[in-house]
Design a protein around this motif. Sequence first.
Motif, mmCIF file in Angstrom:
data_model
loop_
_atom_site.group_PDB
_atom_site.id
_atom_site.type_symbol
_atom_site.label_atom_id
_atom_site.label_comp_id
_atom_site.label_asym_id
_atom_site.label_seq_id
_atom_site.Cartn_x
_atom_site.Cartn_y
_atom_site.Cartn_z
ATOM 1 N N GLN A 98 -62.919 -0.356 4.999
ATOM 2 C CA GLN A 98 -62.387 -1.720 5.108
ATOM 3 C C GLN A 98 -61.617 -2.080 3.844
ATOM 4 N N SER A 100 -59.312 -5.436 2.494
ATOM 5 C CA SER A 100 -58.971 -6.812 2.863
ATOM 6 C C SER A 100 -58.287 -7.551 1.718
ATOM 7 N N LYS A 129 -57.143 -11.267 5.647
ATOM 8 C CA LYS A 129 -56.428 -10.254 6.419
ATOM 9 C C LYS A 129 -57.065 -8.899 6.118
ATOM 10 N N THR A 130 -57.472 -8.213 7.178
ATOM 11 C CA THR A 130 -58.281 -7.005 7.016
ATOM 12 C C THR A 130 -57.692 -5.817 7.765
ATOM 13 N N ASN A 131 -57.781 -4.653 7.133
ATOM 14 C CA ASN A 131 -57.425 -3.386 7.764
ATOM 15 C C ASN A 131 -58.675 -2.530 7.872
ATOM 16 N N GLN A 140 -57.205 2.614 13.704
ATOM 17 C CA GLN A 140 -57.062 1.486 12.800
ATOM 18 C C GLN A 140 -56.944 0.169 13.562
ATOM 19 N N ARG A 141 -57.462 -0.881 12.929
ATOM 20 C CA ARG A 141 -57.346 -2.229 13.487
ATOM 21 C C ARG A 141 -56.985 -3.200 12.380
ATOM 22 N N ARG A 142 -56.225 -4.230 12.750
ATOM 23 C CA ARG A 142 -55.878 -5.283 11.803
ATOM 24 C C ARG A 142 -56.425 -6.608 12.316
ATOM 25 N N LYS A 144 -57.180 -10.930 11.390
ATOM 26 C CA LYS A 144 -56.951 -12.117 10.585
ATOM 27 C C LYS A 144 -58.066 -13.099 10.899
#
Length: 206
Positions: A98, A100, A129-131, A140-142, A144
């Motif tokens: 993670q 962010s 905002k996180t990856n 992968q996910r993004r 907010k």
Amino acid sequence: MISNKLTKKMKKNIFILSMLSLAVSSFAQSEDEGPSHKFRKDNIFIGGAIGLGASSGGFSFGANPEIGYSIAQWLDAGISTNFNYYTFSAEYNGGVRQRSFNYGGGVFVRAFPIRNVFLQVLPEYNIIKTNLRDAFTGEQRRLKQEAPSLLLGIGYASREIGRSSFYTAIMFDAGNNTNSPYIGYLGSKLPILRTGFNFYLRPSRR
């Protein structure tokens, strides 16, 4: 549903703290300055801190510009902003790496029960905002998200009204919102260490 209840609880806590801050401010003005107290530009300060945090598998780094006002010899209050980056390794985060970035702000109150030592209350609201990257599949996910936080802590300051000062503080998020940038995997609390300087707009010449 649970998240909504926690958010409502945090908003209630922030409202209560704000009311307490106003009450303390009014008391300080009447006690230290008397009924003739007037707003003084000399008591305005600007500055900020660099923040660091660490726990098992997690690390955070940020900057916290602020502007405040010395209400009394024992009380400061103001507005704080924050910009933070933090990361958790997959090993300690359920197999997910993670990373962010969050930004937000809040109001702070610093009370000095004894000289140079202060207690701080800082309710904040953050946008995060996180990856997320799965260590096994590479997926992968993004995201907010938004989250309130309630930072409580203790610190040391070389404080004298009218002169520039150095301070350092350690805090924890007393809230329970799992989206908070100060709460790690499985609800672990990240200790928040902030160190910085403040400068009064009209420095004392004494």
